[in-house]
Scaffold this motif. Structure first.
Motif, PDB file in Angstrom:
ATOM      1  N   ILE A 673       0.827  -1.036  -0.140  1.00 52.48           N
ATOM      2  CA  ILE A 673      -0.029   0.051  -0.125  1.00 52.48           C
ATOM      3  C   ILE A 673       0.900   1.187   0.155  1.00 52.48           C
ATOM      4  N   ARG A 674       0.465   2.183  -0.692  1.00 53.65           N
ATOM      5  CA  ARG A 674       1.238   3.478  -0.833  1.00 53.65           C
ATOM      6  C   ARG A 674       0.206   4.598  -0.433  1.00 53.65           C
ATOM      7  N   ASP A 675       0.318   5.792   0.173  1.00 57.17           N
ATOM      8  CA  ASP A 675      -0.297   6.936   0.350  1.00 57.17           C
ATOM      9  C   ASP A 675       0.717   7.963   0.216  1.00 57.17           C
ATOM     10  N   LYS A 676       0.514   8.762  -1.001  1.00 62.11           N
ATOM     11  CA  LYS A 676       1.529   9.808  -1.142  1.00 62.11           C
ATOM     12  C   LYS A 676       1.242  11.260  -0.283  1.00 62.11           C
ATOM     13  N   ASP A 677       0.041  11.384   0.332  1.00 63.42           N
ATOM     14  CA  ASP A 677       0.002  12.470   1.069  1.00 63.42           C
ATOM     15  C   ASP A 677       0.299  12.304   2.404  1.00 63.42           C
ATOM     16  N   LEU A 678      -0.155  10.890   2.778  1.00 67.90           N
ATOM     17  CA  LEU A 678       0.632  10.428   4.112  1.00 67.90           C
ATOM     18  C   LEU A 678       2.149  10.587   4.104  1.00 67.90           C
ATOM     19  N   GLU A 679       2.701  10.097   3.215  1.00 72.73           N
ATOM     20  CA  GLU A 679       4.253  10.055   3.184  1.00 72.73           C
ATOM     21  C   GLU A 679       4.751  11.675   3.038  1.00 72.73           C
ATOM     22  N   GLU A 680       4.027  12.687   2.569  1.00 66.36           N
ATOM     23  CA  GLU A 680       4.428  13.902   2.660  1.00 66.36           C
ATOM     24  C   GLU A 680       4.433  14.559   4.104  1.00 66.36           C
ATOM     25  N   THR A 681       3.333  14.038   4.629  1.00 72.46           N
ATOM     26  CA  THR A 681       2.760  14.327   6.141  1.00 72.46           C
ATOM     27  C   THR A 681       4.137  13.912   7.013  1.00 72.46           C
ATOM     28  N   MET A 682       4.636  12.577   6.742  1.00 71.52           N
ATOM     29  CA  MET A 682       5.755  12.060   7.507  1.00 71.52           C
ATOM     30  C   MET A 682       6.855  12.914   7.260  1.00 71.52           C
ATOM     31  N   ASN A 683       7.166  13.181   5.940  1.00 71.09           N
ATOM     32  CA  ASN A 683       8.378  13.891   5.737  1.00 71.09           C
ATOM     33  C   ASN A 683       8.281  15.274   6.628  1.00 71.09           C
ATOM     34  N   SER A 684       7.223  15.997   6.506  1.00 73.92           N
ATOM     35  CA  SER A 684       7.216  17.005   7.193  1.00 73.92           C
ATOM     36  C   SER A 684       7.310  17.347   8.523  1.00 73.92           C
ATOM     37  N   GLN A 685       7.211  15.996   9.244  1.00 74.57           N
ATOM     38  CA  GLN A 685       7.462  15.525  10.730  1.00 74.57           C
ATOM     39  C   GLN A 685       8.457  15.146  10.829  1.00 74.57           C
ATOM     40  N   GLY A 686       9.429  14.897  10.043  1.00 74.78           N
ATOM     41  CA  GLY A 686      10.972  14.409  10.268  1.00 74.78           C
ATOM     42  C   GLY A 686      11.111  13.045  10.053  1.00 74.78           C
ATOM     43  N   TYR A 687      10.211  12.340   9.397  1.00 77.09           N
ATOM     44  CA  TYR A 687      10.296  10.953   9.038  1.00 77.09           C
ATOM     45  C   TYR A 687      10.713  10.681   7.613  1.00 77.09           C
ATOM     46  N   GLU A 688      11.696   9.690   7.413  1.00 78.96           N
ATOM     47  CA  GLU A 688      11.958   9.590   6.233  1.00 78.96           C
ATOM     48  C   GLU A 688      11.289   8.218   5.696  1.00 78.96           C
ATOM     49  N   ILE A 689      10.920   7.977   4.186  1.00 84.93           N
ATOM     50  CA  ILE A 689      10.325   6.978   3.806  1.00 84.93           C
ATOM     51  C   ILE A 689      11.399   6.240   3.087  1.00 84.93           C
ATOM     52  N   SER A 690      11.613   4.907   3.484  1.00 85.79           N
ATOM     53  CA  SER A 690      12.521   4.053   2.854  1.00 85.79           C
ATOM     54  C   SER A 690      11.678   2.899   1.998  1.00 85.79           C
ATOM     55  N   ASN A 691      12.586   2.491   1.059  1.00 86.66           N
ATOM     56  CA  ASN A 691      11.711   1.280   0.162  1.00 86.66           C
ATOM     57  C   ASN A 691      12.268  -0.057   0.576  1.00 86.66           C
ATOM     58  N   SER A 692      12.868  -0.343   1.695  1.00 85.69           N
ATOM     59  CA  SER A 692      13.072  -1.537   2.217  1.00 85.69           C
ATOM     60  C   SER A 692      13.306  -1.719   3.747  1.00 85.69           C
ATOM     61  N   VAL A 693      13.202  -2.726   4.288  1.00 84.77           N
ATOM     62  CA  VAL A 693      13.017  -2.881   5.777  1.00 84.77           C
ATOM     63  C   VAL A 693      14.604  -3.127   6.158  1.00 84.77           C
ATOM     64  N   SER A 694      14.867  -2.526   7.339  1.00 80.04           N
ATOM     65  CA  SER A 694      16.455  -2.823   7.922  1.00 80.04           C
ATOM     66  C   SER A 694      16.228  -2.349   9.197  1.00 80.04           C
ATOM     67  N   LYS A 695      17.421  -2.723   9.999  1.00 84.68           N
ATOM     68  CA  LYS A 695      17.328  -2.565  11.313  1.00 84.68           C
ATOM     69  C   LYS A 695      17.005  -1.222  11.800  1.00 84.68           C
ATOM     70  N   LYS A 696      17.173  -0.107  10.959  1.00 83.81           N
ATOM     71  CA  LYS A 696      17.088   1.299  11.321  1.00 83.81           C
ATOM     72  C   LYS A 696      15.388   1.465  11.046  1.00 83.81           C
ATOM     73  N   THR A 697      14.722   0.788  10.357  1.00 86.90           N
ATOM     74  CA  THR A 697      13.358   0.963  10.230  1.00 86.90           C
ATOM     75  C   THR A 697      12.362   1.110  11.478  1.00 86.90           C
ATOM     76  N   SER A 698      11.739   2.195  11.537  1.00 88.07           N
ATOM     77  CA  SER A 698      10.876   2.596  12.645  1.00 88.07           C
ATOM     78  C   SER A 698       9.657   1.886  12.909  1.00 88.07           C
ATOM     79  N   MET A 699       8.761   1.632  11.809  1.00 91.59           N
ATOM     80  CA  MET A 699       7.749   0.890  11.625  1.00 91.59           C
ATOM     81  C   MET A 699       7.438   0.425   9.941  1.00 91.59           C
ATOM     82  N   LEU A 700       6.636  -0.684  10.066  1.00 92.32           N
ATOM     83  CA  LEU A 700       6.372  -1.014   8.928  1.00 92.32           C
ATOM     84  C   LEU A 700       4.630  -0.931   8.622  1.00 92.32           C
ATOM     85  N   VAL A 701       4.418  -0.177   7.354  1.00 96.59           N
ATOM     86  CA  VAL A 701       2.689   0.136   7.244  1.00 96.59           C
ATOM     87  C   VAL A 701       2.099  -0.890   6.458  1.00 96.59           C
TER      88      VAL A 701
END
Length: 735
Positions: A673-701
């Protein structure tokens, strides 16, 4: 010493150099051809730039000439030729199944190449290759796969050197497996073979849809869950439900089930999509593929697709059950009754044409479970051995040449497009036909008012035979570019090599539209407005209202279509500085890179350097940014100076916001699933959107009520990364 030996008329050349034979495909060695095809395939998987891949196939590979050579080679293909054919099929498959691009070759040519590959001991995965890395696994693998195709009923119907199978060929293979009593009692159930995009819909025992899987790689049993596309899908005014799709009473099963379906688009829906939503789809098949596979599809468009059920299977049950739809016939006929088979094919073809949906053949399934069990299934290839699909022959009509347009592609490659007197084939009105390459155009020797034959399968194909009347004025190939006046180069593709040519702006315009997520503007619309000289640069997007009356006079345009596009453009006038710079189309430098740059070198400083022409000063500032090396810094500086006029003009139309770097709070990944508006909001609040899961990943949606599997989900579980449904995440970010 070089000796040129031209074989047949397909420019397959043998070079004798230092007593060593080097085989070549037209303008390249076969190893070069393999390398180029591999490069196109890998770049396509990485960039998803279907238009560029198509242009390279036509321009660099000369796909029509290569196909002709392979199909007319008298002796068996050698290993290199088989590898070339495999790469060609792989690349064409990716474009055909993952985009709304107009097809590169007709179904007839593709089927011949595919059969040629199999006849040369090629191993091929049945199914549509996917470009997405986040794959899931079928829970009903027996429903996956495809059907073996036949193009003739009897072997007597074949022409010489025809490598495609007939129904008679398959029946002869069944004779060798079955005893005479079993064989003679075979009866076929005949059904329409719909031509859309096949897939599986998995449901729980209450009919609620869990997963929507388009056709994927059969050999790996992989697919991509597209259930999120159907959250707003309405079936008969209700939320999509498996029982409704099957047309049976609710709670008819006591266990989960899966439905094999065909996603279709009607002729009426195609008209609405193109007229009201400005999609620019070439045909019904490309509309289905474009809506299901595009990341930027307007969610409303999914409701213009129709779900046609074909088969269903209960969980942990081996039986595959056929779905009978009351609107369509399912005649049963004995295997020996050729006349009845032919009359039923005609009847089903007429029924399909009346439906408004695209169909390309008839499926013949053996109507006896015991015989089905004896013939079995090839699980590796996903093929049931007890059924075949007869493909309708292409429809052929006659028209006349009005003119030929020499259109310019995004890389400067010129393609001839024939404008013909309108002709209706398979319910589609055809006014123009892509002729592929300049080579093929010259071979046709086209004149104005020439009578021509149009063969229509999935795409129209133009040719002439000895029954066609000749016209009166030859249409010459242009020698200069109509946009910049430079002399065109032919080697062997005809193209404008001037990198400053306005035609190159088309690729930058498309890139900008995609990066800015401006909906409802397809490549076809950009092509049309570019060729009308209305949209020649990126800033021209913001002046389309000045040409409203001229645009409304174009074929297929209306006030609603123009309004929809203009609203889409205006909705994206607020933009961050790094978003603007990263959307200019500077090669290999996107938004992520400019986000890093803009935190050290402000847009104001960049504009000052551009204004006074201080390249070295700008370079010194860029090179100080962490992680940027000499090569990248030069690309950024040269790119910005080349695009400075475009940047100045865009600043007039846009509200450019200053991006202020925040401390990165975390990295968020999405799956299925993807939600570009939600991703923009996340970016504006200091979160980076990543394309893969790693140890640095904070959450999976994940999607709501997601019960499927994916590689990202498995990795997140192994790393104990928090997993949230998207509705929860929207609440977290007040969306």
């Amino acid at each position: 010493m070089n000796i040129h030996l031209h074989s047949y008329n397909f420019n397959y050349i043998l070079y004798l150099r230092d007593n060593k034979i080097i085989r070549r495909f037209h303008n390249m060695t076969r190893q070069e051809c393999i390398n180029n095809l591999t490069d196109i395939f890998l770049q396509l998987k990485e960039s998803k730039d279907y238009s560029k891949a198509k242009e390279r196939l036509i321009g660099e590979i000369k796909v029509d000439r290569l196909s002709n050579y392979l199909l007319h080679k008298y002796e068996k293909l050698d290993e290199e030729e088989v590898e070339v054919l495999h790469l060609l099929l792989d690349t064409v498959d990716l474009i055909y199944n993952n985009s709304s691009e107009e097809e590169i070759m007709t179904d007839e040519v593709y089927d011949k190449l595919f059969n040629l590959y199999l006849n040369n001991n090629g191993e091929y995965s049945v199914g549509a290759s996917t470009l997405e890395s986040d794959t899931a696994t079928h829970n009903y693998p027996d429903l996956r796969g495809t059907i073996k195709k036949v193009h003739f009923i009897c072997n007597d119907d074949k022409e010489n050197n025809e490598n495609r199978k007939s129904l008679e060929d398959y029946e002869n293979s069944w004779k060798r497996t079955l005893d005479s009593i079993s064989y003679n009692k075979i009866k076929y159930i005949m059904s329409i073979k719909w031509d859309g995009l096949s897939g599986n819909i998995e449901c729980d025992k209450f009919g609620s849809v869990l997963h929507v899987y388009p056709r994927g790689l059969v050999s790996a049993n992989e697919t991509i869950d597209k259930v999120y596309k159907f959250y707003d899908y309405s079936l008969n005014g209700h939320k999509i439900n498996g029982y409704d799709i099957l047309g049976i009473p609710r709670k008819s099963f006591d266990k989960p089930f899966c439905i094999k379906v065909e996603f279709l688009c009607s002729e009426d829906s195609l008209k609405i999509l193109n007229d009201e939503y400005s999609c620019g789809f070439k045909n019904r098949r490309s509309a289905v593929s474009g809506i299901l596979n595009s990341d930027n599809t307007n969610p409303e468009l999914i409701n213009y697709l129709t779900i046609m059920p074909l088969r269903y299977q209960l969980f942990n049950d081996k039986d595959i059950n056929m779905v009978y739809i009351s609107e369509y016939p399912y005649p049963v006929v004995n295997i020996s009754n050729r006349n009845k088979i032919l009359s039923n094919i005609k009847k089903l073809k007429e029924c399909a044409e009346e439906s408004g949906f695209s169909a390309d053949g008839v499926v013949l399934t053996i109507d006896d479970k015991s015989i089905q069990d004896k013939l079995g299934r090839d699980d590796d290839k996903g093929i049931n051995k007890y059924e075949v699909a007869y493909k309708f022959p292409p429809e052929v009509g006659t028209s006349r040449i009005i003119d030929v347009d020499f259109t310019m592609g995004t890389m400067g490659i010129i393609t001839p497009v024939a404008k013909i007197e309108p002709i209706i084939l398979k319910g589609n009105t055809i006014k123009s036909i892509n002729l592929g390459s300049i080579d093929r155009y010259r071979g046709l020797n086209i004149c104005r008012n020439d009578e021509v034959k149009i063969k229509y399968d999935v795409i129209p194909y133009l040719y002439k035979d000895n029954t066609c009347e000749s016209g009166w004025e030859k249409i010459e190939v242009p020698v200069t570019c109509k946009f910049c006046g430079e002399t065109l180069l032919e080697n062997p593709t005809l193209m404008c090599v001037n990198t400053e040519c306005p035609s190159r702006q088309k690729g930058k315009i498309l890139n900008y539209i995609n990066k800015m997520n401006i909906l409802n503007i397809s490549e076809a619309i950009v092509d049309e407005l570019f060729n009308e000289r209305i949209l020649l640069t990126i800033p021209d997007l913001y002046t389309l209202d000045r040409y409203r009356n001229k645009i409304l006079c174009l074929d297929g345009w209306g006030p609603n279509r123009f309004k929809l596009i203009w609203e889409s453009i205006n909705s994206k006038r607020d933009v961050y500085d790094y978003e603007l710079l990263g959307s200019l189309g500077i090669q290999s430098v996107g938004r992520t890179m400019f986000k890093r740059i803009i935190t050290k070198v402000s847009l104001k400083k960049i504009l000052n350097c551009l204004e006074v022409g201080k390249k070295n000063k700008l370079y010194d500032k860029i090179i100080e940014v962490d992680g940027i090396q000499n090569k990248t810094a030069n690309k950024v500086v040269n790119g910005l100076f080349n695009m400075k006029e475009t940047l100045y003009r865009l600043m007039v139309f846009l509200n450019v916001k200053v991006y202020e770097q925040m401390d990165i709070k975390g990295y968020i990944c999405f799956t299925n699933i993807r939600d570009k508006d939600l991703e923009e909001t996340m970016n504006s609040q200091g979160y980076e959107i990543s394309n893969s899961v790693s140890k640095k990943t904070s959450m999976l949606v994940i999607p709501d009520e997601f019960k499927g599997g994916s590689s990202k989900l498995d990795k997140a579980k192994n790393l104990n990364i928090p997993i949230y449904e998207i509705s929860e995440v929207r609440k977290m970010f007040n969306k």
